[in-house]
Design a protein around this motif. Sequence first.
Motif, PDB file in Angstrom:
ATOM      1  N   PRO A  81      70.779  47.324  20.617  1.00 57.26           N
ATOM      2  CA  PRO A  81      70.631  46.375  19.504  1.00 57.26           C
ATOM      3  C   PRO A  81      69.380  46.619  18.664  1.00 57.26           C
ATOM      4  CG  PRO A  81      71.320  45.223  21.480  1.00 57.26           C
ATOM      5  CD  PRO A  81      71.033  46.648  21.882  1.00 57.26           C
ATOM      6  N   HIS A  82      68.336  47.187  19.263  1.00 61.67           N
ATOM      7  CA  HIS A  82      67.103  47.424  18.503  1.00 61.67           C
ATOM      8  C   HIS A  82      67.126  48.751  17.760  1.00 61.67           C
ATOM      9  CE1 HIS A  82      65.496  43.879  20.299  1.00 61.67           C
ATOM     10  NE2 HIS A  82      65.612  44.372  21.518  1.00 61.67           N
ATOM     11  N   ARG A 106      67.223  39.931   9.606  1.00 61.79           N
ATOM     12  CA  ARG A 106      68.157  40.997   9.948  1.00 61.79           C
ATOM     13  C   ARG A 106      69.611  40.642   9.628  1.00 61.79           C
ATOM     14  NH1 ARG A 106      66.166  43.390  15.081  1.00 61.79           N
ATOM     15  NH2 ARG A 106      64.685  44.280  13.616  1.00 61.79           N
ATOM     16  N   ARG A 137      75.130  40.576  15.220  1.00 68.39           N
ATOM     17  CA  ARG A 137      74.296  40.486  16.429  1.00 68.39           C
ATOM     18  C   ARG A 137      72.966  39.798  16.175  1.00 68.39           C
ATOM     19  NH1 ARG A 137      74.891  46.461  19.185  1.00 68.39           N
ATOM     20  NH2 ARG A 137      77.048  46.234  19.862  1.00 68.39           N
ATOM     21  N   ALA A 138      72.572  39.695  14.925  1.00 72.47           N
ATOM     22  CA  ALA A 138      71.253  39.119  14.612  1.00 72.47           C
ATOM     23  C   ALA A 138      71.204  37.634  14.916  1.00 72.47           C
ATOM     24  CB  ALA A 138      70.917  39.362  13.151  1.00 72.47           C
ATOM     25  N   LEU A 189      69.865  50.349  16.396  1.00 76.79           N
ATOM     26  CA  LEU A 189      70.772  50.380  15.251  1.00 76.79           C
ATOM     27  C   LEU A 189      70.113  49.818  13.987  1.00 76.79           C
ATOM     28  CD1 LEU A 189      73.513  51.187  14.189  1.00 76.79           C
ATOM     29  CD2 LEU A 189      74.414  49.008  15.032  1.00 76.79           C
ATOM     30  N   PRO A 190      69.490  48.643  14.042  1.00 76.28           N
ATOM     31  CA  PRO A 190      68.812  48.167  12.828  1.00 76.28           C
ATOM     32  C   PRO A 190      67.711  49.123  12.362  1.00 76.28           C
ATOM     33  CG  PRO A 190      68.998  46.390  14.423  1.00 76.28           C
ATOM     34  CD  PRO A 190      69.443  47.656  15.110  1.00 76.28           C
ATOM     35  N   VAL A 225      75.153  44.858  12.933  1.00 79.64           N
ATOM     36  CA  VAL A 225      73.778  44.348  12.944  1.00 79.64           C
ATOM     37  C   VAL A 225      73.758  42.891  12.488  1.00 79.64           C
ATOM     38  CG1 VAL A 225      71.527  44.549  11.801  1.00 79.64           C
ATOM     39  CG2 VAL A 225      72.672  46.594  12.683  1.00 79.64           C
ATOM     40  N   GLY A 246      71.764  42.899   7.275  1.00 78.95           N
ATOM     41  CA  GLY A 246      73.000  43.564   7.688  1.00 78.95           C
ATOM     42  C   GLY A 246      74.120  43.352   6.689  1.00 78.95           C
ATOM     43  N   LEU A 276      66.317  44.592   7.201  1.00 77.37           N
ATOM     44  CA  LEU A 276      66.772  45.040   8.521  1.00 77.37           C
ATOM     45  C   LEU A 276      65.610  45.200   9.500  1.00 77.37           C
ATOM     46  CD1 LEU A 276      69.368  47.721   7.426  1.00 77.37           C
ATOM     47  CD2 LEU A 276      69.876  45.591   8.644  1.00 77.37           C
TER      48      LEU A 276
END
Length: 126
Positions: free
Chosen positions: A5-6, A65, A125-126, A8-9, A122, A69, A59
């Motif tokens: 998760p960290h 985020r 999931r944020a 990809l952004p 992203v 996204g 992002l």
Amino acid sequence: MTGTPHRLPAALAALLGGAGVLHFVAPRPFIGIVPRSLPRPEALVALSGAAEIGCAALLAVPQTRRVGGWASAALFVGVYPANVSMALRSTARGSRRPVWYRVVAWARLPLQAPLVLAAVRVARRA
């Protein structure tokens, strides 16, 4: 684009930030792919470069985020016509583009979908 998760952004932010800066440092290639039907290509390139930098910043900050996204997904969709224009111009009659350029121009088109999906991932999931 996959990753934690960290990652990809961060990867999307780096991609967008780098591309955004290039719009200002070396605008000619970007101006050359703006669809001919659109007015003021130079201004559009500057606007899209600023949008890419803005999306990268959104992002990069966890609190923004989600917006980043969704904005990035919209941006990837919005610049797709320029990628199509690039591909079409690369193979147009009279084009003197080298073969490698033509291959890259056409190969970019299906790569836009994973970028849109990554940006949506992203945002969700944020």
